[in-house]
Design a protein around this motif. Structure first.
Motif, PDB file in Angstrom:
ATOM      1  N   GLN A  38      -1.937   1.240  10.496  1.00 22.60           N
ATOM      2  CA  GLN A  38      -2.132   2.679  10.625  1.00 22.60           C
ATOM      3  C   GLN A  38      -1.384   3.449   9.544  1.00 22.60           C
ATOM      4  OE1 GLN A  38      -3.979   4.941  12.262  1.00 22.60           O
ATOM      5  NE2 GLN A  38      -5.200   3.260  13.082  1.00 22.60           N
ATOM      6  N   TRP A  39      -0.215   2.951   9.160  1.00 25.63           N
ATOM      7  CA  TRP A  39       0.508   3.595   8.053  1.00 25.63           C
ATOM      8  C   TRP A  39      -0.280   3.444   6.768  1.00 25.63           C
ATOM      9  CZ3 TRP A  39       2.479   1.836   3.401  1.00 25.63           C
ATOM     10  CH2 TRP A  39       3.246   2.765   2.688  1.00 25.63           C
ATOM     11  N   LEU A  40      -0.874   2.284   6.555  1.00 26.86           N
ATOM     12  CA  LEU A  40      -1.707   2.091   5.368  1.00 26.86           C
ATOM     13  C   LEU A  40      -2.835   3.118   5.329  1.00 26.86           C
ATOM     14  CD1 LEU A  40      -2.069  -1.807   5.175  1.00 26.86           C
ATOM     15  CD2 LEU A  40      -0.674  -0.317   3.734  1.00 26.86           C
ATOM     16  N   LYS A  41      -3.365   3.400   6.496  1.00 29.60           N
ATOM     17  CA  LYS A  41      -4.473   4.346   6.599  1.00 29.60           C
ATOM     18  C   LYS A  41      -4.002   5.774   6.327  1.00 29.60           C
ATOM     19  CE  LYS A  41      -7.905   5.991   9.974  1.00 29.60           C
ATOM     20  NZ  LYS A  41      -8.455   5.760  11.352  1.00 29.60           N
ATOM     21  N   THR A  42      -2.946   6.210   7.007  1.00 28.79           N
ATOM     22  CA  THR A  42      -2.513   7.607   6.912  1.00 28.79           C
ATOM     23  C   THR A  42      -1.761   7.912   5.618  1.00 28.79           C
ATOM     24  OG1 THR A  42      -0.484   7.093   8.149  1.00 28.79           O
ATOM     25  CG2 THR A  42      -2.392   7.845   9.417  1.00 28.79           C
ATOM     26  N   SER A  43      -1.132   6.917   5.026  1.00 29.28           N
ATOM     27  CA  SER A  43      -0.355   7.133   3.804  1.00 29.28           C
ATOM     28  C   SER A  43      -1.219   7.211   2.553  1.00 29.28           C
ATOM     29  CB  SER A  43       0.658   5.999   3.624  1.00 29.28           C
ATOM     30  OG  SER A  43      -0.027   4.767   3.367  1.00 29.28           O
ATOM     31  N   GLY A  44      -2.447   6.710   2.659  1.00 28.09           N
ATOM     32  CA  GLY A  44      -3.315   6.690   1.488  1.00 28.09           C
ATOM     33  C   GLY A  44      -3.202   5.419   0.668  1.00 28.09           C
ATOM     34  N   VAL A  45      -2.308   4.517   1.071  1.00 30.19           N
ATOM     35  CA  VAL A  45      -2.128   3.271   0.321  1.00 30.19           C
ATOM     36  C   VAL A  45      -3.396   2.412   0.373  1.00 30.19           C
ATOM     37  CG1 VAL A  45      -0.866   1.072   0.255  1.00 30.19           C
ATOM     38  CG2 VAL A  45       0.376   3.231   0.513  1.00 30.19           C
TER      39      VAL A  45
ATOM     40  N   GLY B 294      -3.880  -6.568  -0.867  1.00 26.54           N
ATOM     41  CA  GLY B 294      -2.996  -5.815  -1.743  1.00 26.54           C
ATOM     42  C   GLY B 294      -2.271  -4.704  -1.008  1.00 26.54           C
ATOM     43  N   ALA B 295      -3.005  -3.978  -0.172  1.00 26.78           N
ATOM     44  CA  ALA B 295      -2.400  -2.886   0.593  1.00 26.78           C
ATOM     45  C   ALA B 295      -1.371  -3.413   1.589  1.00 26.78           C
ATOM     46  CB  ALA B 295      -3.486  -2.104   1.327  1.00 26.78           C
ATOM     47  N   TRP B 296      -1.715  -4.511   2.250  1.00 30.05           N
ATOM     48  CA  TRP B 296      -0.826  -5.091   3.262  1.00 30.05           C
ATOM     49  C   TRP B 296       0.522  -5.466   2.659  1.00 30.05           C
ATOM     50  CZ3 TRP B 296      -0.596  -5.211   8.349  1.00 30.05           C
ATOM     51  CH2 TRP B 296       0.298  -6.106   8.963  1.00 30.05           C
ATOM     52  N   TYR B 297       0.497  -6.145   1.528  1.00 37.03           N
ATOM     53  CA  TYR B 297       1.764  -6.590   0.945  1.00 37.03           C
ATOM     54  C   TYR B 297       2.542  -5.441   0.308  1.00 37.03           C
ATOM     55  CZ  TYR B 297       0.790 -11.357   2.142  1.00 37.03           C
ATOM     56  OH  TYR B 297       0.542 -12.511   2.863  1.00 37.03           O
ATOM     57  N   GLU B 298       1.878  -4.345  -0.005  1.00 39.32           N
ATOM     58  CA  GLU B 298       2.617  -3.170  -0.452  1.00 39.32           C
ATOM     59  C   GLU B 298       3.440  -2.620   0.710  1.00 39.32           C
ATOM     60  OE1 GLU B 298       1.902   1.267  -2.393  1.00 39.32           O
ATOM     61  OE2 GLU B 298       0.521  -0.382  -2.893  1.00 39.32           O
ATOM     62  N   ALA B 299       2.837  -2.549   1.891  1.00 41.68           N
ATOM     63  CA  ALA B 299       3.563  -2.074   3.072  1.00 41.68           C
ATOM     64  C   ALA B 299       4.710  -3.019   3.417  1.00 41.68           C
ATOM     65  CB  ALA B 299       2.613  -1.941   4.254  1.00 41.68           C
ATOM     66  N   LEU B 300       4.431  -4.323   3.428  1.00 47.15           N
ATOM     67  CA  LEU B 300       5.480  -5.283   3.781  1.00 47.15           C
ATOM     68  C   LEU B 300       6.594  -5.319   2.744  1.00 47.15           C
ATOM     69  CD1 LEU B 300       3.680  -6.112   6.118  1.00 47.15           C
ATOM     70  CD2 LEU B 300       4.165  -8.491   5.582  1.00 47.15           C
ATOM     71  N   GLY B 301       6.252  -5.013   1.520  1.00 55.82           N
ATOM     72  CA  GLY B 301       7.288  -4.945   0.490  1.00 55.82           C
ATOM     73  C   GLY B 301       8.315  -3.876   0.810  1.00 55.82           C
ATOM     74  N   HIS B 302       7.834  -2.730   1.294  1.00 56.57           N
ATOM     75  CA  HIS B 302       8.760  -1.660   1.691  1.00 56.57           C
ATOM     76  C   HIS B 302       9.593  -2.087   2.901  1.00 56.57           C
ATOM     77  CE1 HIS B 302       7.327   1.340  -1.095  1.00 56.57           C
ATOM     78  NE2 HIS B 302       6.069   1.210  -0.672  1.00 56.57           N
ATOM     79  N   LEU B 303       8.932  -2.696   3.889  1.00 57.20           N
ATOM     80  CA  LEU B 303       9.659  -3.119   5.085  1.00 57.20           C
ATOM     81  C   LEU B 303      10.720  -4.154   4.759  1.00 57.20           C
ATOM     82  CD1 LEU B 303       6.741  -3.308   7.676  1.00 57.20           C
ATOM     83  CD2 LEU B 303       8.700  -1.749   7.755  1.00 57.20           C
TER      84      LEU B 303
ATOM     85  N   ALA C  76       6.396   5.456  12.176  1.00 62.43           N
ATOM     86  CA  ALA C  76       4.975   5.496  12.514  1.00 62.43           C
ATOM     87  C   ALA C  76       4.615   4.386  13.490  1.00 62.43           C
ATOM     88  CB  ALA C  76       4.137   5.369  11.240  1.00 62.43           C
ATOM     89  N   MET C  77       5.174   3.211  13.275  1.00 57.99           N
ATOM     90  CA  MET C  77       4.925   2.083  14.171  1.00 57.99           C
ATOM     91  C   MET C  77       5.442   2.381  15.565  1.00 57.99           C
ATOM     92  SD  MET C  77       5.880  -1.122  11.643  1.00 57.99           S
ATOM     93  CE  MET C  77       5.682  -2.397  12.905  1.00 57.99           C
ATOM     94  N   ALA C  78       6.629   2.970  15.644  1.00 53.47           N
ATOM     95  CA  ALA C  78       7.242   3.272  16.939  1.00 53.47           C
ATOM     96  C   ALA C  78       6.345   4.192  17.756  1.00 53.47           C
ATOM     97  CB  ALA C  78       8.617   3.903  16.743  1.00 53.47           C
TER      98      ALA C  78
END
Length: 361
Positions: free
Chosen positions: A48-55, A242-251, A264-266
């Protein structure tokens, strides 16, 4: 968190599989819009963060496609939509991929593994101090779910004959926590987070006697796509990967964006950041594509699939007409096949993890 398989869905999966066989688009290669479905679970929630963030849009634009993320509250219903061809991919467990799309005749591929349960699923007891003490006892759980699988593996690992060594009573995931807390004669249960902590806290003296960290990698959470769609449209999987690993990179870096993602996850998980982190702590994320590629191509993964398929066949989850554990073929990363090579319905595809690992997305 929806991580289960309903026995009644076998029949629906079989029928929907026949529909899906005739529902493939005539010009699959020209497809430009794709839908990924998922239900709320900590291992999938970065979506959902990938969706709302535009990533995700950024990655989809790179490949000239549109990728839509669809939250589906009915997990089984979502898998059925995937089987019918209404979704191009769905986030599910490895066991559910076998007992629904594969049992329903749909050829599907794992193109991204997000995580595996590393303590999220557990056996909790008010009276027993060990798994061996469960012999002959009545265990409450959601039948034919990963809870059922976990119990089976726990009993086998403790020298017992799997679920045949105990009695089981079916109970829904919505009811199990309150029932365990309020009913003194409900001594043993199997469930998952967030119910497990509530059960332990709410029933004084109860304790966890086995959890999924004892069977690492066996309860996988994966993105599953229609094999034909992925073959004709690999850019769909590339953009998601590509999008998934961008998010996980931040985490993984635990940077400022990670705080945003966790918040956002919470909200989606119905908890706070601390609660989200508690769930993440017992979830083994594959933080990098290299880690995912190593797991998908490991010899141990073949062994895990053999455990899963054996349990599913023994419980009758292959559907009517399946007379052997080999009735469904599972093609592994090295192209070897568990089961019948003529009936391959599951493919473990490390292609996109390898592309991400090599920086070629």
């Amino acid at each position: 968190m929806h991580r289960f398989f309903r026995a009644a869905a076998v029949t629906a999966a079989l029928g929907l599989g026949l529909i899906a066989a005739f529902a493939q688009p005539a010009e699959a290669a020209s497809k430009k819009t794709f839908k990924l479905g998922y239900s709320i679970y900590v291992g999938f929630e970065p979506l959902q963060w990938l969706k709302t963030s535009g990533v995700l849009k950024k990655w989809a634009d790179k490949y000239g496609i549109d990728v839509q993320i669809v939250q589906i509250n009915d997990y089984v219903g979502g898998i059925n939509q995937f089987i019918a061809g209404d979704l191009d991919a769905f986030a599910m467990t490895d066991m559910d991929q076998l007992t629904m799309p594969a049992a329903g005749g749909v050829d599907s591929s794992i193109f991204l593994i997000t995580d595996y349960s590393n303590g999220n699923d557990a056996i909790v007891s008010k009276t027993a101090n060990s798994v061996k003490e469960l012999e002959g006892q009545n265990i409450f759980l959601l039948q034919y779910s990963v809870s059922h699988y976990l119990l089976n593996r726990a009993l086998i690992l403790n020298g017992m004959k799997g679920v045949g060594a105990v009695k089981t009573t079916n109970i829904s995931d919505a009811e199990i926590s309150a029932a365990f807390i309020s009913q003194p004669d409900m001594a043993h249960a199997v469930s998952w987070k967030p119910m497990i902590p509530d059960m332990v806290k709410g029933a004084p003296g109860s304790k966890i006697i086995f959890d999924s960290s004892k069977i690492p990698g066996e309860i996988m959470d994966v993105f599953v796509g229609n094999t034909a769609t992925l073959k004709d449209n690999p850019d769909f999987a590339k953009a998601l990967t590509g999008a998934w690993y961008e998010a996980l990179g931040h985490l993984k870096a635990n940077d400022a964006t990670a705080a945003e993602i966790k918040q956002a996850m919470a909200g989606r998980l119905g908890t706070d950041v601390a609660g989200t982190e508690a769930q993440m702590a017992t979830t083994h994320f594959f933080w990098t594509p290299a880690e995912a590629y190593e797991f998908l191509t490991a010899a141990k993964t073949k062994e895990i699939w053999d455990y899963v398929r054996t349990f599913c066949f023994e419980q009758g989850l292959y559907g009517q007409g399946a007379d052997s554990v080999d009735a469904i073929g599972i093609e592994l990363a090295d192209k070897s096949v568990l089961g019948s090579p003529k009936a391959v319905k599951i493919r473990v595809d490390p292609t996109f993890a390898k592309l991400a690992m090599d920086g070629k997305l």
